[in-house]
Design a protein around this motif. Structure first.
Motif, PDB file in Angstrom:
ATOM      1  N   GLN A 184      89.049  20.536  29.587  1.00 50.70           N
ATOM      2  CA  GLN A 184      87.612  20.290  29.477  1.00 50.70           C
ATOM      3  C   GLN A 184      86.918  21.525  28.909  1.00 50.70           C
ATOM      4  OE1 GLN A 184      85.966  17.303  30.318  1.00 50.70           O
ATOM      5  NE2 GLN A 184      88.084  16.587  30.428  1.00 50.70           N
ATOM      6  N   GLU A 185      85.835  21.314  28.179  1.00 48.78           N
ATOM      7  CA  GLU A 185      85.035  22.440  27.725  1.00 48.78           C
ATOM      8  C   GLU A 185      84.291  23.014  28.921  1.00 48.78           C
ATOM      9  OE1 GLU A 185      81.471  23.457  24.504  1.00 48.78           O
ATOM     10  OE2 GLU A 185      82.461  21.489  24.508  1.00 48.78           O
ATOM     11  N   LYS A 186      84.445  24.287  29.151  1.00 50.28           N
ATOM     12  CA  LYS A 186      83.933  24.909  30.370  1.00 50.28           C
ATOM     13  C   LYS A 186      82.526  25.475  30.137  1.00 50.28           C
ATOM     14  CE  LYS A 186      88.444  25.983  32.369  1.00 50.28           C
ATOM     15  NZ  LYS A 186      89.148  25.026  31.507  1.00 50.28           N
ATOM     16  N   PRO A 187      81.556  25.045  30.936  1.00 55.81           N
ATOM     17  CA  PRO A 187      80.195  25.576  30.783  1.00 55.81           C
ATOM     18  C   PRO A 187      80.081  27.001  31.311  1.00 55.81           C
ATOM     19  CG  PRO A 187      80.314  24.164  32.707  1.00 55.81           C
ATOM     20  CD  PRO A 187      81.652  24.059  32.032  1.00 55.81           C
ATOM     21  N   LYS A 188      79.136  27.742  30.742  1.00 55.44           N
ATOM     22  CA  LYS A 188      78.858  29.088  31.240  1.00 55.44           C
ATOM     23  C   LYS A 188      78.018  28.979  32.514  1.00 55.44           C
ATOM     24  CE  LYS A 188      77.138  30.503  27.299  1.00 55.44           C
ATOM     25  NZ  LYS A 188      76.520  31.407  26.289  1.00 55.44           N
ATOM     26  N   VAL A 189      78.432  29.725  33.547  1.00 54.20           N
ATOM     27  CA  VAL A 189      77.858  29.577  34.885  1.00 54.20           C
ATOM     28  C   VAL A 189      77.457  30.945  35.428  1.00 54.20           C
ATOM     29  CG1 VAL A 189      78.309  28.805  37.249  1.00 54.20           C
ATOM     30  CG2 VAL A 189      79.320  27.564  35.321  1.00 54.20           C
ATOM     31  N   LEU A 190      76.346  30.985  36.148  1.00 52.57           N
ATOM     32  CA  LEU A 190      75.920  32.199  36.850  1.00 52.57           C
ATOM     33  C   LEU A 190      75.637  31.874  38.300  1.00 52.57           C
ATOM     34  CD1 LEU A 190      74.920  35.164  36.976  1.00 52.57           C
ATOM     35  CD2 LEU A 190      72.642  34.303  36.386  1.00 52.57           C
ATOM     36  N   TYR A 191      76.257  32.633  39.200  1.00 50.32           N
ATOM     37  CA  TYR A 191      75.939  32.551  40.625  1.00 50.32           C
ATOM     38  C   TYR A 191      74.969  33.682  40.942  1.00 50.32           C
ATOM     39  CZ  TYR A 191      76.571  33.116  45.686  1.00 50.32           C
ATOM     40  OH  TYR A 191      76.368  33.247  47.038  1.00 50.32           O
ATOM     41  N   ILE A 207      86.190  30.748  42.702  1.00 53.30           N
ATOM     42  CA  ILE A 207      85.640  29.426  42.972  1.00 53.30           C
ATOM     43  C   ILE A 207      84.969  28.867  41.720  1.00 53.30           C
ATOM     44  CG2 ILE A 207      83.788  28.206  44.199  1.00 53.30           C
ATOM     45  CD1 ILE A 207      84.476  29.858  46.666  1.00 53.30           C
ATOM     46  N   LEU A 208      84.132  29.677  41.071  1.00 55.19           N
ATOM     47  CA  LEU A 208      83.414  29.230  39.882  1.00 55.19           C
ATOM     48  C   LEU A 208      84.370  28.841  38.765  1.00 55.19           C
ATOM     49  CD1 LEU A 208      80.579  31.932  39.744  1.00 55.19           C
ATOM     50  CD2 LEU A 208      80.428  29.627  40.703  1.00 55.19           C
ATOM     51  N   GLU A 209      85.383  29.667  38.547  1.00 55.86           N
ATOM     52  CA  GLU A 209      86.288  29.411  37.438  1.00 55.86           C
ATOM     53  C   GLU A 209      87.287  28.304  37.768  1.00 55.86           C
ATOM     54  OE1 GLU A 209      87.382  32.295  34.777  1.00 55.86           O
ATOM     55  OE2 GLU A 209      85.247  32.808  34.636  1.00 55.86           O
ATOM     56  N   THR A 210      87.705  28.215  39.014  1.00 51.06           N
ATOM     57  CA  THR A 210      88.583  27.123  39.425  1.00 51.06           C
ATOM     58  C   THR A 210      87.898  25.780  39.256  1.00 51.06           C
ATOM     59  OG1 THR A 210      89.770  28.508  41.013  1.00 51.06           O
ATOM     60  CG2 THR A 210      89.854  26.137  41.380  1.00 51.06           C
ATOM     61  N   ALA A 211      86.586  25.757  39.489  1.00 49.49           N
ATOM     62  CA  ALA A 211      85.817  24.521  39.364  1.00 49.49           C
ATOM     63  C   ALA A 211      85.552  24.143  37.911  1.00 49.49           C
ATOM     64  CB  ALA A 211      84.492  24.660  40.110  1.00 49.49           C
ATOM     65  N   GLY A 212      86.045  24.945  36.984  1.00 54.06           N
ATOM     66  CA  GLY A 212      85.893  24.604  35.583  1.00 54.06           C
ATOM     67  C   GLY A 212      84.700  25.231  34.904  1.00 54.06           C
ATOM     68  N   GLY A 213      84.219  26.359  35.432  1.00 55.28           N
ATOM     69  CA  GLY A 213      83.134  27.079  34.798  1.00 55.28           C
ATOM     70  C   GLY A 213      83.604  28.418  34.258  1.00 55.28           C
ATOM     71  N   VAL A 214      82.785  29.037  33.427  1.00 52.41           N
ATOM     72  CA  VAL A 214      83.033  30.395  32.950  1.00 52.41           C
ATOM     73  C   VAL A 214      81.993  31.291  33.600  1.00 52.41           C
ATOM     74  CG1 VAL A 214      83.079  31.935  30.968  1.00 52.41           C
ATOM     75  CG2 VAL A 214      83.985  29.613  30.754  1.00 52.41           C
ATOM     76  N   ASN A 215      82.440  32.196  34.441  1.00 51.41           N
ATOM     77  CA  ASN A 215      81.539  33.076  35.175  1.00 51.41           C
ATOM     78  C   ASN A 215      80.989  34.149  34.240  1.00 51.41           C
ATOM     79  OD1 ASN A 215      80.167  34.632  37.022  1.00 51.41           O
ATOM     80  ND2 ASN A 215      81.996  35.360  38.097  1.00 51.41           N
ATOM     81  N   VAL A 286      84.492  24.309  45.832  1.00 51.89           N
ATOM     82  CA  VAL A 286      85.181  24.107  44.559  1.00 51.89           C
ATOM     83  C   VAL A 286      85.000  22.680  44.065  1.00 51.89           C
ATOM     84  CG1 VAL A 286      87.415  24.077  43.397  1.00 51.89           C
ATOM     85  CG2 VAL A 286      86.895  25.898  45.019  1.00 51.89           C
ATOM     86  N   THR A 287      85.213  21.710  44.942  1.00 53.47           N
ATOM     87  CA  THR A 287      85.141  20.315  44.499  1.00 53.47           C
ATOM     88  C   THR A 287      83.718  19.905  44.154  1.00 53.47           C
ATOM     89  OG1 THR A 287      84.997  19.578  46.806  1.00 53.47           O
ATOM     90  CG2 THR A 287      87.172  19.646  45.825  1.00 53.47           C
ATOM     91  N   GLU A 288      82.749  20.406  44.920  1.00 51.15           N
ATOM     92  CA  GLU A 288      81.354  20.085  44.627  1.00 51.15           C
ATOM     93  C   GLU A 288      80.945  20.621  43.258  1.00 51.15           C
ATOM     94  OE1 GLU A 288      79.430  21.741  48.034  1.00 51.15           O
ATOM     95  OE2 GLU A 288      80.487  20.374  49.387  1.00 51.15           O
ATOM     96  N   LEU A 289      81.400  21.836  42.957  1.00 50.36           N
ATOM     97  CA  LEU A 289      81.066  22.419  41.663  1.00 50.36           C
ATOM     98  C   LEU A 289      81.808  21.713  40.525  1.00 50.36           C
ATOM     99  CD1 LEU A 289      80.952  26.203  42.597  1.00 50.36           C
ATOM    100  CD2 LEU A 289      79.019  24.747  41.959  1.00 50.36           C
ATOM    101  N   ALA A 290      83.067  21.373  40.743  1.00 46.08           N
ATOM    102  CA  ALA A 290      83.827  20.656  39.715  1.00 46.08           C
ATOM    103  C   ALA A 290      83.178  19.313  39.407  1.00 46.08           C
ATOM    104  CB  ALA A 290      85.268  20.451  40.164  1.00 46.08           C
TER     105      ALA A 290
END
Length: 385
Positions: A184-191, A207-215, A286-290
């Motif tokens: 999947q194309e991974k969106p850029k994410v900021l916590y 957690i962020l990256e496992t869920a398919g985001g780019v921190n 993780v699952t909620e973010l994915a």
């Protein structure tokens, strides 16, 4: 859309691969058991403990999940979201998380102490000097360390089978996420939380990256828990902003307001008890973010997993939903975030769990002006919590 996400199933991965655990060859615990803890002390438990006190909510959560909650006699006030925690002795006072005298009076067979700014080596030594057996965990920096901590806790308290089943449950859920985000194309994410963020060498980054985001904090070279410059926010331009339930509003400032995430109303709030505790329930974060980042792919992965015959699954953990006062605050009007962006040797990261579990509120060694500005901002955003 502001998403305040509830419980969901999910699974954790280290560096994109479902982690292997080093459980005992048998699920049956044997005693005595020994290990060197985070203080460099060889700790031996001669026989299965009947009573355990936890000095941080992540340790308490782990005991609940592996089936050892009946052995817990004392918890901190910040573990009150756990079902039945009110029936245990509260080892905290209004102004103090750990009251040594209360812990000693309980005469526990074992004390579990994840080290943090709240639970220190001095606390450990004080309790040891009083004759208690204390095992100190290092600050968790990865999801795999959460796995290993869970298994080690099981060995110390005589719940090896429960610990193994809990880790297997984590890995089953995390494998669904891995399948969902693969290719999947991974969106850029900021916590973000009160202007701080989580970079590399933190389990929240994983957690962020496992869920398919780019921190984007990691992409910007941030390590650990630090403040993030708004210029970096503008440059990196996150597509999603992740918040926790202790700080549910995006920080003020044009840097944040000009992001794609804010313009498209793509912010998500995750329960602090799931996101900021290095314990098995991080799986839910993780699952909620994915599901948030990749809703269609996650739905398909869940359906595929459900259609695949598997052995009888381990019962998923349950929890009592916390009220705002049940979570340990990361920063309140009375707490002082640091003004510097890079921790020094004299600065100790603190967080909402007091267990290396959220990005840091640092011990202050910096500019009073900037500190006051941050605290006033925290008051406006969080109204004293």
């Amino acid at each position: 859309m502001l998403l305040v996400v509830g419980a969901a199933s999910g699974m954790v991965v280290t560096d994109g691969i479902v982690g292997e655990t080093t459980a005992q060859d048998s699920d049956e615990c044997t005693f005595p058991v020994s290990a060197t803890d985070a203080t460099g002390t060889e700790v031996t438990v001669d026989e299965e403990p009947e009573s355990v006190v936890t000095l941080n909510p992540s340790a308490a959560q782990t005991l609940w999940e592996i089936g050892a909650k009946d052995k817990v006699t004392g918890v901190t006030k910040h573990a009150s979201n756990l079902e039945g925690a009110s029936e245990r002795t509260n080892i905290s006072t209004a102004g103090q998380t750990i009251t040594h005298e209360v812990v000693v009076d309980l005469e526990p067979d074992l004390v579990l102490a994840p080290l943090s700014a709240v639970t220190t080596e001095e606390d450990v030594e004080t309790l040891r000097d009083a004759g208690l057996t204390v095992f100190a965990y290092p600050t968790a920096e990865s999801i795999d360390e959460v796995r290993q901590r869970t298994l080690q806790t099981g060995e110390f308290v005589g719940e090896c089978e429960g610990a193994t089943e809990t880790v297997e449950w984590m890995d089953e859920k995390l494998s669904v996420v891995e399948d969902a985000v693969d290719e999947q194309e991974k969106p850029k994410v900021l916590y973000t939380f009160f202007g701080y963020t989580s970079g590399t060498n933190t389990f929240i980054h994983e957690i962020l990256e496992t869920a398919g985001g780019v921190n984007i904090a990691a992409e910007a070279g941030i390590e650990g828990y630090q403040q993030i410059n708004q210029e970096v926010v503008v440059t990196e331009d996150p597509e999603w902003i992740v918040l926790n339930s202790d700080s549910t509003e995006v920080p003020d400032g044009n840097g944040f307001q000009e992001t794609t995430a804010v313009k498209q109303n793509q912010t998500v709030v995750i329960d602090t008890n799931r996101l900021n505790r290095p314990a098995p329930r991080i799986v839910y974060a993780v699952t909620e973010l994915a599901e948030t980042f990749h809703p269609d792919a996650y739905e398909e992965a869940v359906k595929a997993a459900q259609s695949t015959p598997t052995p009888t699954p381990t019962e998923s953990p349950t929890e009592t939903e916390p009220t705002p006062t049940e979570t340990e605050p990361t920063a309140t009007a009375t707490q002082t975030p640091a003004a510097t962006e890079t921790p020094t040797a004299t600065q100790t990261p603190e967080n909402s769990d007091g267990d290396g579990a959220g990005f840091g509120v640092l011990a202050v060694v910096g500019s009073v002006v900037l500190v006051n500005a941050l605290v006033l901002g925290a008051r406006r955003r969080n109204d004293g919590h």
